[in-house]
Design an enzyme around this catalytic site. Sequence first.
Site, PDB file in Angstrom:
ATOM      1  CB  THR A  11     -16.607 -17.653  -3.612  1.00 19.54           C
ATOM      2  OG1 THR A  11     -15.828 -17.988  -2.453  1.00 19.54           O
ATOM      3  CG2 THR A  11     -15.971 -18.279  -4.844  1.00 19.54           C
TER       4      THR A  11
ATOM      5  CB  ALA B 291     -12.606 -19.960   0.099  1.00 18.19           C
TER       6      ALA B 291
ATOM      7  CB  VAL C 275      -8.527 -17.378   4.477  1.00 24.97           C
ATOM      8  CG1 VAL C 275      -9.623 -17.396   5.538  1.00 24.97           C
ATOM      9  CG2 VAL C 275      -7.922 -18.761   4.302  1.00 24.97           C
ATOM     10  CE  LYS C 276     -14.908 -11.918  -0.125  1.00 21.40           C
ATOM     11  NZ  LYS C 276     -15.850 -12.220  -1.220  1.00 21.40           N
ATOM     12  CB  VAL C 277     -11.681 -12.825   7.642  1.00 22.04           C
ATOM     13  CG1 VAL C 277     -10.931 -14.134   7.614  1.00 22.04           C
ATOM     14  CG2 VAL C 277     -10.707 -11.676   7.537  1.00 22.04           C
TER      15      VAL C 277
END
Length: 217
Positions: free
Chosen positions: A27, A56, A82-84
């Site tokens: 996402t 996310a 965790v998307k950064v």
Amino acid sequence: MQLFLDSTDTAVIADLAATGLVDGVTTNPSLIAKSGRPMLEVIAEICGLVEGPVSAEVAAVDAEGMLAEGRKLASVAENVVVKVPLTRDGLIAVRDFAAEGIMTNVTLCFSATQALMAAKAGATFVSPFVGRLDDHGADGMELIHEIRTIYDNYDFDTDILAASIRNPAHVKAAAIAGADCSTIPPGVFADLIKHPLTDKGLEQFMSDWAKTGQSIL
Ligand code: E4P
């Protein structure tokens, strides 16, 4: 190659997950906005629909903020990634997440040197944006080849997640280039199964079979 859905549409994700062919979901803030729903609620629902990684994305742009948001997102479910963003602060956060055992997806990657830095920081996934590079007049798939070579040269564990996929040809080329995964919009995912000659051939077989008057059962 693992196939992820790039979507926040839980009805569509549930429908395609029923094929058993969906290995994960990605996402981003734009897709969350498109869903019109609270982010944590959507992510929790998606994590209940697929067993694999669900990315996310944090909204903070400073490392401290990313770490705080990322820890909260990771607490939603065990399969949250965790998307950064691929920035200096993003990579600082990735190093800390790795030390804490939190999976990461470093997004908005547009160069091989960025991908090298993401791997050195300890990213679980790196997301090169193939379609957006093509739109920009560059060769998105060439980037996948370059990253594959670099990661293999140095035995980096980071998975290459081909992103910004626009059509089945992108998926095929990413697979040939050795991407570990592709994240795919639902419409393109469905198109991966289809071929007009399959439809035509099946129609002929069914028509000929009907003429035999037989039944297998
Ligand atoms: C990847 O993680 C992104 O969510 C996505 O692939 C971006 O695709 P787009 O360029 O079609 O927005």
